[in-house]
Every structure is written in structure tokens, then in C-alpha cells.
Design a protein around this motif. Structure first.
Motif, short mmCIF file in Angstrom:
data_model
loop_
_atom_site.label_atom_id
_atom_site.label_comp_id
_atom_site.label_asym_id
_atom_site.label_seq_id
_atom_site.Cartn_x
_atom_site.Cartn_y
_atom_site.Cartn_z
N SER A 195 -4.96 -8.55 -25.39
CA SER A 195 -4.43 -8.57 -24.02
C SER A 195 -4.00 -7.18 -23.54
CB SER A 195 -3.25 -9.54 -23.91
OG SER A 195 -2.24 -9.17 -24.85
N ASN A 196 -3.60 -6.31 -24.47
CA ASN A 196 -3.13 -4.98 -24.09
C ASN A 196 -4.23 -3.92 -24.14
OD1 ASN A 196 -3.40 -4.97 -26.83
ND2 ASN A 196 -1.51 -3.83 -27.25
N SER A 197 -5.46 -4.35 -24.43
CA SER A 197 -6.57 -3.40 -24.55
C SER A 197 -7.33 -3.29 -23.24
CB SER A 197 -7.53 -3.84 -25.66
OG SER A 197 -8.66 -3.01 -25.69
N LYS A 198 -7.69 -2.06 -22.88
CA LYS A 198 -8.48 -1.83 -21.67
C LYS A 198 -9.98 -1.84 -21.98
CE LYS A 198 -4.98 0.80 -19.16
NZ LYS A 198 -4.65 2.08 -18.49
N LYS A 199 -10.30 -1.91 -23.26
CA LYS A 199 -11.71 -1.92 -23.64
C LYS A 199 -12.36 -3.25 -23.24
CE LYS A 199 -11.86 -0.94 -28.05
NZ LYS A 199 -12.43 -0.56 -29.37
N GLN A 200 -13.61 -3.17 -22.82
CA GLN A 200 -14.38 -4.38 -22.55
C GLN A 200 -15.64 -4.32 -23.40
OE1 GLN A 200 -14.74 -5.77 -18.41
NE2 GLN A 200 -13.31 -4.15 -17.84
N GLU A 201 -15.82 -5.35 -24.22
CA GLU A 201 -16.94 -5.38 -25.16
C GLU A 201 -17.82 -6.59 -24.88
OE1 GLU A 201 -14.89 -3.23 -29.05
OE2 GLU A 201 -14.92 -5.42 -28.93
N PHE A 202 -19.12 -6.37 -25.07
CA PHE A 202 -20.12 -7.43 -24.88
C PHE A 202 -21.07 -7.40 -26.07
CE2 PHE A 202 -18.62 -6.11 -20.77
CZ PHE A 202 -18.53 -7.27 -20.02
N ILE A 203 -21.76 -8.51 -26.27
CA ILE A 203 -22.81 -8.57 -27.30
C ILE A 203 -23.97 -9.36 -26.71
CG2 ILE A 203 -21.83 -10.66 -28.37
CD1 ILE A 203 -22.81 -9.57 -31.08
N LEU A 204 -25.18 -8.98 -27.07
CA LEU A 204 -26.36 -9.67 -26.56
C LEU A 204 -26.58 -10.97 -27.34
CD1 LEU A 204 -28.81 -6.68 -26.01
CD2 LEU A 204 -27.40 -7.88 -24.32
N LEU A 205 -27.01 -11.98 -26.62
CA LEU A 205 -27.18 -13.31 -27.20
C LEU A 205 -28.15 -13.29 -28.38
CD1 LEU A 205 -26.59 -16.34 -27.09
CD2 LEU A 205 -28.37 -16.56 -25.33
N GLU A 206 -29.22 -12.50 -28.28
CA GLU A 206 -30.18 -12.47 -29.39
C GLU A 206 -29.57 -11.87 -30.65
OE1 GLU A 206 -31.49 -8.94 -26.66
OE2 GLU A 206 -30.57 -10.92 -26.47
N ASP A 207 -28.58 -10.97 -30.49
CA ASP A 207 -27.90 -10.42 -31.68
C ASP A 207 -27.04 -11.47 -32.36
OD1 ASP A 207 -29.09 -8.01 -31.26
OD2 ASP A 207 -27.36 -7.03 -30.36
N ILE A 208 -26.40 -12.32 -31.54
CA ILE A 208 -25.59 -13.41 -32.12
C ILE A 208 -26.49 -14.35 -32.92
CG2 ILE A 208 -24.10 -15.38 -31.61
CD1 ILE A 208 -23.20 -13.95 -29.08
N ILE A 209 -27.62 -14.73 -32.31
CA ILE A 209 -28.53 -15.68 -32.99
C ILE A 209 -29.10 -15.05 -34.27
CG2 ILE A 209 -30.70 -16.95 -32.75
CD1 ILE A 209 -30.04 -17.20 -29.75
N THR A 210 -29.45 -13.78 -34.19
CA THR A 210 -29.99 -13.09 -35.37
C THR A 210 -28.97 -13.07 -36.50
OG1 THR A 210 -31.43 -11.71 -34.00
CG2 THR A 210 -30.92 -10.89 -36.21
N THR A 211 -27.70 -12.86 -36.16
CA THR A 211 -26.64 -12.81 -37.17
C THR A 211 -26.54 -14.12 -37.94
OG1 THR A 211 -25.38 -11.23 -35.85
CG2 THR A 211 -24.16 -12.47 -37.52
N PHE A 212 -26.72 -15.23 -37.22
CA PHE A 212 -26.54 -16.55 -37.85
C PHE A 212 -27.88 -17.27 -38.04
CE2 PHE A 212 -22.56 -15.58 -35.60
CZ PHE A 212 -21.67 -15.66 -36.66
N ILE A 213 -28.94 -16.50 -38.18
CA ILE A 213 -30.28 -17.07 -38.26
C ILE A 213 -30.44 -18.00 -39.47
CG2 ILE A 213 -31.34 -15.22 -39.62
CD1 ILE A 213 -32.95 -16.74 -36.50
N ASP A 214 -29.69 -17.71 -40.54
CA ASP A 214 -29.81 -18.54 -41.76
C ASP A 214 -29.45 -19.99 -41.49
OD1 ASP A 214 -30.60 -16.38 -43.24
OD2 ASP A 214 -28.60 -15.93 -44.01
#
Length: 690
Positions: A195-214
Motif C-alpha cells: 500500500s505504501n509503494s509507488k511502484k506499479q508492476e505487471f506480468i504478461l498472461l503467457e508468462d503466468i501460464i508458462t510458469t505453471f505449465i506443469d
């Protein structure tokens, strides 16, 4: 001996140069960062349409064995090779711009990260997102003897997966499967932050799927995961003459579009060689392979830029269109138009008066009929609701819906059915022709008889694009324009013979002839030793006959200034041919879309608004109109608008004789940006540009 230069530039190569100008806006460090991201997205969207229509068409010509050169000197095969080379170079340049943009955004605390770069808390949040939202939606599709290679949809993102059975040794030919990345889910996923961070982070959907491909292939070892994307031929091929029901035929063709021939295959540069081999064989792609150093399909950056919260300094300053002063009275819209003609210049002036015009007509008991053309309509259209209301009130409402508006076919079919259900008379255009004219007619019963109120414009009746495109509309009760508008509607909807137009020039029967006559008039003035001048603003110029006539005018001494945003096949600066022709293109915050034509006419200046570009399809294969502006004060307004564009030395590029576009050399001049200057004009009816 050097090869003689062609007097014409190739249409498709000229388009590539246009998209390069869009890319330059993404590279321009003076543009706000999130706006640069949008320009990168537009480059990708533009390229998708170009590949699926223009390049696909050239590919079909090659397959059909066509070898004839076009008027610019290119055979289909020669043009195909040149286009592949130039577009691949542009894609490389686009991704260099993407990487540079990401570095700049990182300095502002905005990141698109990979899963391994996330904090443990963020990784947990993404694991939950995958399990709860993503996993239930995706479907792995194996390819083997019993399951043939599945259909790959055009312009959708997929993962190619190579696998082996767990516990067995690696074989020469791994198992193969593909997964479609669900387009129903956001491509760019925001990562919850502190809540106190000004950073905004995103991740691409294909990277999420690749991570959990197993989780999708239990009992197997995953060797590689490689994103890929296919572009198919998406041009409709409709037998309009043989179609009993055009609406039904287009609906069928839209279903067939999904099976168009493959044109382009995009893969990431580190794709597994075996996966690439399978894809090339199954999709029958060779020359159309694009190897990309970065995430595929940067059009996601459009939504990404909107998803970033705050950071208003990284966007263009918000601009609210001015409400036209002519309508800031107690009178209704029609009462104002009855007294004087009004010009609307979007997006600097509001589109609301057009909406109000139709709503007032719908609710006015003395209005008998409303007629309107629709080419591309916004998702939540106030105009459609007004037309439905008018039909419910018992008025004659006729809507010409162009079903063949490319890539808006499904949307327009839905609108057509909705309007019919509301009681409107819906006409689906004409066989062999697209209805591209922009016109709106209201017929009202008044003391002296029936009176016609008209809106004609250069852009579509779309509230959304009216905020993004520069377009001009004329609202008038002029009897001559009203009579021509009525006649044109009757010609489209019935069996009326072509009219001897009093004001309009109409394609495909007479617009080109009228333009050629007007240019000939300037030629005769020049030959008589009188000043002669033409200024024309349009989106594209590619019709050979129009270009040749402009060359003839230039040779005769007519001064010609062309403001052509996109494709231009005319080559300026050729000695003895086009010395007197200047061509500029403006690419900036708003899409330049208006078509305005000016003829000096020995001091009796004439100005026209038009729906048509000077392309063969507009002049010969569409219903288009060109409408004169009669009011002297509005003529001055249009001259001011043209002069703004011609004075632009910041976002305008000048077309050189070699076919390249260059920025103006400023020297001692002050930079002048026409669109920013236009935002500062409070009243277009009073502004005089010095």
C-alpha cells in the motif's frame, strides 16, 4: 546507366512508410511515455490489418500465378519480397523502441516483469490468480496420431509445448501440444503491491501460464514453451451478385474468415527448433516467418497504458472539446441551422450537437422522417438509441448500414438487427458497392411546407472516434444540399435514376469526373497566366488517373499542396512533372481523417468536404459524396484549418522525390504543432490564422 525513376510510388510500400511515421511517434522522446506505448500498440494493430488484407491479397496473386506489373512497376512476387524485407526491418526497429520504452518506464516505477523477478508475496498472488482464474479457462491440445493439429485462430496468441513422458529418456521427436492464451482474460495482469509503494508492476498472461505449465501436463516433462501467433487472410470474398440475402451471405463469410490461408507466423527468437519445425510444416509458412525479440503482439500496450494509474505527467494533457458557440443559445439545434450553416471540427469541437440534432428530431412532433448512413458505429451509440426512439414515435426512420465495413461487419450486423427490431427501415448497402458517404437527413413539417435539415461529414457517426480523429461536419438547411441529400438516399434505397446533382458530386458515377473538371479549370487559369492553386487534404492518394491529372496541373504551373496522412503514390519534385507539388503527412496525437479540397478558381475560392480519399476503391467502387461549402465565413474557417496543417513544422513530414519522408529543418523558425495550436482556438468561426 542508372534505372529511370518511376513517376509513381507503390501503394503498399507507401503504407509501410506511413506505419514507420507512427513508429517514429513511439520513438519520439518529446512524447509522454504512456502515449509512446500507445503508438507502439497502433503500429502492431496497423501491421495486423495490413498483413491480413493487403499482404494476404498479394500472396493470393502469387498463388494464382499472376505476374503482371502494377502501374508503379511491381509484380506480385517482387512486391512480396520487398514488403517482407521492409516489414521485418520495421518490426526489429519497433522492438528496439519497446525495450527503450521499458527502460524509461522502469525509471518511473512502472514494470512489466517476469515471474522469477517478483517478490515472494507477488508470486503467491499470481499463483492464486492462475489457480482461481486462469487454469479453469485454458485447454491444452495435444497433437498425435489420434488428435490432428488443431485449428489455429488468426491473430490469437498460443503456446507451443514440447514434452516427454516422465521417467523415460528424451527421444528425438518429443511430444507436441498447443495452448491458446485466453483472450477473454487481460493480457497484462496487474500485480498487487504494498500500500505504501509507488511502484506499479505487471506480468504478461503467457508468462503466468508458462510458469505453471506443469499443472497442465501431469506425468510429463515439459522441455520447452514457445509463444507463437498466426495471421490469416481475413479479406471477405462475397459473391454479392449471386447472394439471395446479403446479410446471411456476410455472416457465412465471417465464419469462413477464420479459415483463411496463413500469411504470417510470429515466433519469439528463442523458440524451440523442433516446435518451429512443426509449426512451419503444419501451418505451411516459409517466407512469412517473423522472428521477434520480445513479447508477441504489442497491441496489448494500449490497455497497459490505460491500466497504469496516476502518472498523468506521462500522458497527453486532458483535452475537453469546446461546445460550439453557435448552439450556446436557448434555441434548439434545428432553429439554429435554419438561420445559418454551422461547421463542426472534431475533436476540437464536441460531437454532442450531432447527437442532440437526432434526439431533437426524434422527439419533435413535426419531424416526419430521419434518414442516415452508418459505416462504423460506436459500441454504446447515442445515435442508435435516438433512431430507435424516433421509430417508436411513429416517424419514418431509414438507416443505411454498410455491412461490408472491414472488421466492423459483425458489429454492424448486430446494429442492423437491433434497428430493424425497433421499427427502423434498414438497407444493407448496394450490390458491388460500399456505402461510405456520411450523411444525415431530417425532414420537418413547417408553416411554409416541408424543410430539410442535413448533416454531411468527413467521418463516421461514431462518438468515440470523434474524440480521437480530426473530422469536419457541415450542418445546414440549404435547399440545394437538402434536395441532393434526399435524392441520394432515394437512389441508394430505391430505383431512382442518377440525378443531375446541383451541389453534390457522387461516386462512383461522377465524383472523379467532377474533380478532374475542377483541376482542369485551374490548369486553364494557369495557362492564361492567372494565379492557380489547389490544396487537398485526405487520407490516401493512389488513383493513377488523379495523380496524372495533378502532374498535368503541376506542369501547367498550378501550385499544389497536398496533405496526405497515409498512402501517397504521387512522387513530388520530379523535374518537369511534379515540381509544383508539395506533399506533407501529419502524424500526431489525433488521427488526421478529414477530407477537404480547395480550388483558388481565379479568386472565387471554392471549398469542399468529402467522404472520399483519392483511391480507386473510393472513386469507382463506393458510394461517396463531395459537398460544397457555400457560406463565405465557413470557407474562411476551412482555409484556416488547411493553413494550420500547412504551417506545421513539428509533426508534419515532407515527402521527398526518393519516396522518403523527412521532418522539416527548423533553422530559425519557431516550432509549430498544428494539433496543439488547434486545441487553443476557442472559436473556429472567428479565428484568422495569420
Amino acid at each position: 546507366m542508372s534505372k529511370q525513376i518511376s513517376p509513381y510510388l507503390n501503394r503498399d510500400l507507401s503504407w509501410v512508410e506511413f506505419n514507420r511515421r507512427v513508429l517514429q511517434e513511439a520513438q519520439d522522446p518529446e512524447n509522454p511515455l504512456l502515449e509512446r506505448a500507445k503508438f507502439l500498440a497502433i503500429v502492431s494493430s496497423n501491421m495486423d490489418e495490413f498483413m491480413s488484407v493487403r499482404v494476404a491479397g498479394i500472396h493470393e496473386q502469387i498463388r494464382a500465378g499472376l505476374v503482371k506489373m502494377d502501374f508503379t512497376g511491381y509484380s506480385p512476387a517482387g512486391l512480396w519480397k520487398r514488403l517482407l524485407k521492409r516489414t521485418k526491418n520495421m518490426v526489429s526497429e519497433q522492438y528496439r523502441a519497446y525495450r527503450e520504452l521499458m527502460k524509461c518506464l522502469h525509471k518511473k516505477g512502472i514494470f512489466i516483469k517476469e515471474y522469477d523477478e517478483l517478490s515472494l508475496t507477488a508470486q503467491k498472488a499470481m499463483a492464486d490468480y492462475y489457480n482461481e482464474i486462469v487454469f479453469p479457462v485454458i485447454t491444452p491440445m495435444a497433437v498425435d496420431q489420434s488428435r490432428p493439429f488443431p485449428h489455429v485462430h488468426t491473430k490469437e496468441l498460443y503456446l507451443a509445448v514440447t514434452l516427454g513422458i516422465e521417467g523415460e529418456e528424451t527421444t528425438e521427436e518429443p511430444l507436441f501440444a498447443i495452448i491458446q492464451i485466453p483472450s477473454i482474460l487481460p493480457r497484462c495482469v496487474p500485480i498487487p503491491g504494498r500500500s505504501n509503494s509507488k511502484k506499479q508492476e505487471f506480468i504478461l498472461l503467457e508468462d503466468i501460464i508458462t510458469t505453471f505449465i506443469d499443472t497442465l501436463f501431469t506425468g510429463y516433462n515439459v522441455y520447452s514453451v514457445s509463444p507463437f501467433r498466426l495471421t490469416r487472410n481475413s479479406d471477405l470474398s462475397i459473391d454479392e451478385e449471386g447472394a439471395e440475402d446479403l446479410l446471411e451471405e456476410i455472416e457465412k463469410e465471417l465464419r469462413r474468415r477464420k479459415w483463411g490461408a496463413p500469411v504470417r507466423l510470429e515466433v519469439e527468437s528463442d523458440i524451440d527448433p523442433y516446435a518451429l519445425q512443426i509449426l512451419k510444416e503444419e501451418l505451411e509458412i516459409d517466407d512469412g516467418l517473423y522472428t521477434i525479440d520480445g513479447p508477441l503482439d504489442l497491441s496489448f500496450l494500449m490497455k497497459f497504458s490505460s491500466a497504469v494509474t496516476g502518472h498523468e505527467q506521462l500522458r497527453y494533457k486532458k483535452y475537453e472539446p469546446e461546445y460550439p458557440k453557435e448552439f450556446e443559445t436557448d434555441q434548439d439545434i434545428m432553429s439554429v441551422i435554419a438561420e445559418r450553416d454551422v461547421l463542426l471540427y472534431h475533436p476540437y469541437e464536441s460531437f454532442e450537437p450531432v447527437n442532440e440534432f437526432v434526439w431533437e428530431a426524434a422527439q419533435d412532433p413535426d419531424v416526419l422522417a430521419i434518414k442516415m448512413t452508418m459505416y462504423r458505429v460506436s459500441g454504446q451509440s447515442s445515435l442508435v438509441k435516438a433512431l430507435e426512439s424516433a421509430a417508436a414515435a411513429g416517424k419514418q426512420v431509414t438507416v443505411i448500414v454498410e455491412l461490408k465495413a472491414r472488421f466492423d461487419e459483425e458489429n454492424n450486423i448486430a446494429w442492423a438487427k437491433q434497428l430493424e427490431k425497433a421499427g427502423c427501415h434498414v438497407v444493407y448497402g448496394l450490390v458491388g458497392l460500399k456505402i461510405h458517404a456520411k450523411m444525415l437527413l431530417v425532414v420537418r413539417r413547417e408553416k411554409d411546407g416541408l424543410k430539410r435539415y442535413v448533416h454531411v461529414g468527413t467521418g463516421n457517426y461514431n462518438e468515440n472516434t470523434a474524440k480521437l480523429y480530426t473530422d469536419i461536419g457541415l450542418m445546414t438547411s440549404n435547399d440545394i444540399i437538402g434536395a441532393d441529400t434526399s435524392a441520394l438516399f432515394n437512389e441508394i434505397t430505391g430505383y431512382s435514376a442518377p440525378r443531375d446533382w446541383e451541389a453534390f458530386a457522387v461516386a462512383p458515377t461522377g465524383l472523379k469526373t467532377k474533380l478532374l473538371e475542377l483541376i482542369d479549370r485551374e490548369i486553364s487559369h494557369a495557362q492564361a497566366g492567372k494565379p492557380a492553386k489547389i490544396i487537398a487534404k485526405m487520407n490516401s492518394l493512389s488513383n493513377q488517373e488523379m495523380i496524372d491529372k495533378l502532374y498535368e496541373a503541376s506542369t501547367a504551373g498550378v501550385s499544389i499542396q497536398l496533405i496526405v496522412r497515409g498512402v501517397c503514390c504521387l512522387r513530388p519534385g520530379l523535374p518537369g512533372i511534379s515540381d509544383n507539388i508539395q506533399v506533407i503527412s501529419i502524424v500526431d496525437r489525433y488521427l488526421e481523417h478529414s477530407r477537404v479540397i480547395y480550388f483558388y478558381n481565379d479568386g472565387e475560392e471554392e471549398l469542399y468536404l468529402s467522404s472520399a480519399d483519392w483511391m480507386t476503391r473510393n472513386l469507382q467502387k463506393r458510394v461517396e459524396l463531395m459537398c460544397p461549402v457555400f457560406d463565405d465565413s465557413l470557407k474562411r474557417t476551412l482555409i484556416n484549418i488547411l493553413k494550420l496543417s500547412l504551417d506545421d513544422n513539428k509533426k508534419a513530414r515532407v515527402l521527398r522525390v526518393n519516396g522518403q519522408y523527412e521532418h522539416f529543418e527548423l533553422g530559425e523558425e519557431q516550432p509549430f504543432r498544428s494539433q496543439f495550436a488547434a486545441q487553443k482556438v476557442k472559436s473556429w468561426k472567428e479565428a484568422i490564422v495569420e
